[in-house]
Design a protein around this motif. Structure first.
Motif, short mmCIF file in Angstrom:
data_model
loop_
_atom_site.label_atom_id
_atom_site.label_comp_id
_atom_site.label_asym_id
_atom_site.label_seq_id
_atom_site.Cartn_x
_atom_site.Cartn_y
_atom_site.Cartn_z
N VAL A 1 34.53 12.14 34.37
CA VAL A 1 33.57 11.28 35.07
C VAL A 1 33.11 11.93 36.37
CG1 VAL A 1 33.32 9.09 36.31
CG2 VAL A 1 34.37 9.12 34.04
N VAL A 2 34.05 12.49 37.12
CA VAL A 2 33.72 13.16 38.38
C VAL A 2 32.81 14.36 38.13
CG1 VAL A 2 34.68 14.54 40.28
CG2 VAL A 2 35.77 12.38 39.61
N SER A 3 33.14 15.16 37.12
CA SER A 3 32.33 16.33 36.80
C SER A 3 30.90 15.94 36.43
CB SER A 3 32.98 17.11 35.66
OG SER A 3 32.18 18.21 35.27
N GLN A 4 30.79 14.90 35.62
CA GLN A 4 29.47 14.44 35.19
C GLN A 4 28.68 13.87 36.37
OE1 GLN A 4 29.79 11.96 31.75
NE2 GLN A 4 27.64 12.02 31.29
N THR A 5 29.35 13.18 37.26
CA THR A 5 28.70 12.61 38.45
C THR A 5 28.19 13.71 39.37
OG1 THR A 5 30.10 10.63 38.36
CG2 THR A 5 29.03 11.13 40.46
N ASN A 6 29.04 14.68 39.66
CA ASN A 6 28.63 15.77 40.55
C ASN A 6 27.51 16.61 39.96
OD1 ASN A 6 30.46 15.03 42.54
ND2 ASN A 6 32.04 16.47 41.87
N ALA A 7 27.50 16.73 38.63
CA ALA A 7 26.46 17.52 37.97
C ALA A 7 25.07 16.91 38.17
CB ALA A 7 26.77 17.65 36.48
N LEU A 8 25.02 15.61 38.43
CA LEU A 8 23.73 14.95 38.67
C LEU A 8 23.19 15.25 40.06
CD1 LEU A 8 24.53 11.45 37.09
CD2 LEU A 8 23.16 13.29 36.09
N ALA A 9 24.05 15.77 40.93
CA ALA A 9 23.65 16.12 42.31
C ALA A 9 22.93 14.97 43.01
CB ALA A 9 22.78 17.37 42.31
N PRO A 10 23.53 13.78 43.07
CA PRO A 10 22.87 12.65 43.73
C PRO A 10 22.89 12.79 45.24
CG PRO A 10 25.09 12.03 43.12
CD PRO A 10 24.88 13.43 42.58
N ASP A 11 22.05 12.02 45.91
CA ASP A 11 22.06 11.99 47.36
C ASP A 11 23.25 11.18 47.89
OD1 ASP A 11 19.41 13.32 47.92
OD2 ASP A 11 18.72 11.64 46.67
N LEU A 12 23.67 10.19 47.10
CA LEU A 12 24.71 9.26 47.54
C LEU A 12 25.49 8.79 46.32
CD1 LEU A 12 25.83 7.29 49.84
CD2 LEU A 12 24.05 5.69 49.07
N ILE A 13 26.80 8.60 46.48
CA ILE A 13 27.64 8.04 45.41
C ILE A 13 28.28 6.76 45.92
CG2 ILE A 13 29.67 8.39 43.93
CD1 ILE A 13 29.14 11.42 44.17
N VAL A 14 28.17 5.69 45.13
CA VAL A 14 28.83 4.43 45.49
C VAL A 14 29.70 3.97 44.32
CG1 VAL A 14 26.98 3.74 47.04
CG2 VAL A 14 26.90 2.99 44.66
N ILE A 15 30.84 3.38 44.66
CA ILE A 15 31.76 2.84 43.65
C ILE A 15 31.97 1.38 43.99
CG2 ILE A 15 33.92 3.17 42.40
CD1 ILE A 15 34.17 5.92 43.72
N THR A 16 31.51 0.49 43.11
CA THR A 16 31.49 -0.93 43.46
C THR A 16 32.73 -1.68 42.95
OG1 THR A 16 29.96 -1.21 41.59
CG2 THR A 16 29.02 -1.18 43.78
N GLY A 17 33.91 -1.18 43.31
CA GLY A 17 35.14 -1.93 43.11
C GLY A 17 35.85 -1.73 41.80
N ASP A 18 37.10 -2.23 41.76
CA ASP A 18 37.99 -2.11 40.61
C ASP A 18 38.17 -0.66 40.18
OD1 ASP A 18 38.43 -4.82 40.62
OD2 ASP A 18 37.64 -5.20 38.63
N LEU A 19 38.53 0.17 41.14
CA LEU A 19 38.77 1.57 40.83
C LEU A 19 40.05 1.75 40.03
CD1 LEU A 19 36.94 1.58 43.51
CD2 LEU A 19 37.82 3.89 43.85
N ILE A 20 41.02 0.86 40.24
CA ILE A 20 42.36 1.11 39.70
C ILE A 20 42.96 -0.12 39.00
CG2 ILE A 20 43.02 2.94 41.28
CD1 ILE A 20 44.15 -0.64 41.94
N ASP A 21 43.96 0.17 38.20
CA ASP A 21 44.90 -0.83 37.68
C ASP A 21 46.28 -0.22 37.79
OD1 ASP A 21 43.83 -3.37 36.84
OD2 ASP A 21 42.65 -2.29 35.35
N GLY A 22 47.06 -0.67 38.75
CA GLY A 22 48.40 -0.13 38.94
C GLY A 22 48.69 0.13 40.40
N ASP A 23 49.97 0.21 40.73
CA ASP A 23 50.38 0.48 42.10
C ASP A 23 50.12 1.94 42.46
OD1 ASP A 23 51.36 -2.12 42.60
OD2 ASP A 23 53.21 -1.66 41.52
N LEU A 24 50.04 2.20 43.75
CA LEU A 24 49.70 3.53 44.25
C LEU A 24 50.64 4.60 43.73
CD1 LEU A 24 47.96 5.29 46.11
CD2 LEU A 24 49.44 4.63 48.01
N ASP A 25 51.95 4.33 43.70
CA ASP A 25 52.91 5.36 43.32
C ASP A 25 52.78 5.80 41.87
OD1 ASP A 25 53.80 2.88 42.46
OD2 ASP A 25 55.93 3.34 42.71
#
Length: 371
Positions: free
Chosen positions: A167-191
């Motif tokens: 996902v990161v590779s595909q996003t960076n390949a688009l060369a956008p001016d700005l990247i936003v992530i609108t929540g729910d990045l994770i499921d699980g504790d940090l560790d």
């Protein structure tokens, strides 16, 4: 109530599909037990891991459970449809009819196939979706400005580091001016998610990478996750804003906390607070995980709101129920009192319901245009 509701399709399959089949009784009994356990896998996950949102089991098991769960749901729908047709035929012919075994086996095969496809669609790396958003009064310098919106990544044992890297590779390949992530990045504790979220650090755009909390951040240590997002180079906007400059012109990017925050003893979303001190007569883009309160942002003068949360309804037809829980907003563009709302189908989705049929995931490139 949730666990009772998800048991209903299972009971339909056991009583109306399995019971009439001329299989050994012991086999039908064992299969029924397995189906009941799969139907209650959310409850079992809650009991085993303390949350039904993060089953810490191998990815293949998450996929298999969703495949069987999906088969059960689709088979229940098919069985109800066949029963209704049979009732109508009985009413017309005024005699009992038997459902032939070949029809039952065909239903089973169809449900297995459809569920397998639905799981594959849910677990894939999403294709790029290109959309344009027109904003009245947008400065000429921002006409053609490109934003990549990611949302509902739900990084977990279903969406692990290799998926995140893609996902990161595909996003960076688009060369956008700005990247936003609108929540729910994770499921699980940090560790347990450290290695899986690490690829997000490679996200890069000239005007930065910004995120807001979704409801799932509050289930797994909100302060720790917000701090870690910052450490990954992702700026968090929690009832805050930034001013983005381009060739002497400005736009405002603001973000609010999630609707569920007060239930977890954290500040509620506050559009006025997020916009406090923002320059006047400037185009405003608001990030709000849940689309339900879009009218509040519209009343505050926001021009474009980007949301997620609904996963687009996941299954064609089911989106109507999801929309009712979100004030009618579920997927795509809406006009809300003159403000444009875009509800993203989601880059990933909750691993407890990993099924997509007719509501594909998306990695969204939004091009701003002068209205």
């Amino acid at each position: 109530m949730f666990h009772f509701v998800v048991a209903i399709p299972c009971l339909i399959v056991i009583l109306r599909y399995l019971a009439p089949l001329k299989w050994p009784l012991w086999f039908k009994f064992l299969l029924s037990i397995v189906l009941l356990l799969i139907a209650q896998h959310h409850l079992l996950t809650l009991l085993a891991f303390g949350s039904m949102f993060s089953p810490e089991v191998p990815r293949i098991i998450v996929l298999a459970v969703n495949w069987i769960f999906g088969t059960m749901l689709f088979l229940a729908v098919l069985q109800v449809a066949v029963d209704l047709i049979a009732l109508m035929v009985i009413a017309v012919k005024r005699r009992r009819i038997a459902i032939p075994p070949v029809l039952r086996y065909s239903m089973g095969a169809l449900a297995l196939g459809v569920a397998a496809f639905a799981v594959s669609q849910a677990a894939r790396v999403p294709a790029v979706k290109n959309v344009e958003a027109a904003i009245q009064g947008l400065p000429a310098a921002f006409d053609g400005y490109e934003i990549v919106q990611l949302t509902d990544l739900h990084i977990s044992r279903l969406f692990e580091a290799p998926w995140v890297e893609a996902v990161v590779s595909q996003t960076n390949a688009l060369a956008p001016d700005l990247i936003v992530i609108t929540g729910d990045l994770i499921d699980g504790d940090l560790d347990v998610r450290l290695a899986d979220v690490a690829p997000l650090q490679a996200l890069s755009a000239p005007d930065g990478v910004y995120t807001i909390p979704g409801n799932h951040e509050y289930y797994f240590g909100y302060p720790e996750w917000m701090e870690h997002y910052q450490a990954l180079g992702i700026e968090t906007l929690a009832n805050q804003h930034v001013v983005i400059e381009n060739d002497g012109a400005n736009i405002v990017l603001a973000g609010v906390t999630d609707f569920s925050a007060p239930r977890n003893a954290f500040p509620a979303p506050n559009v006025d607070e997020a916009l406090e001190g923002a320059p006047d007569n400037t185009s405003i883009i608001m990030l709000d995980h849940q689309p339900r309160d879009a009218a509040i942002a519209a009343s505050a003068g926001v021009d474009l709101q980007l949301s997620g949360h609904t996963h687009g309804g996941m299954i064609l037809g089911f989106e109507r129920l999801v929309a009712k829980a979100n004030n009618g907003f579920v997927s795509g563009f809406y006009d809300v009192q003159g403000m444009t709302l875009y509800v993203n189908n989601g880059t990933g989705l909750w691993p407890g319901f990993a099924l997509r049929l007719g509501k594909p995931s998306e990695l969204t490139r939004i091009t701003l245009r002068q209205g």
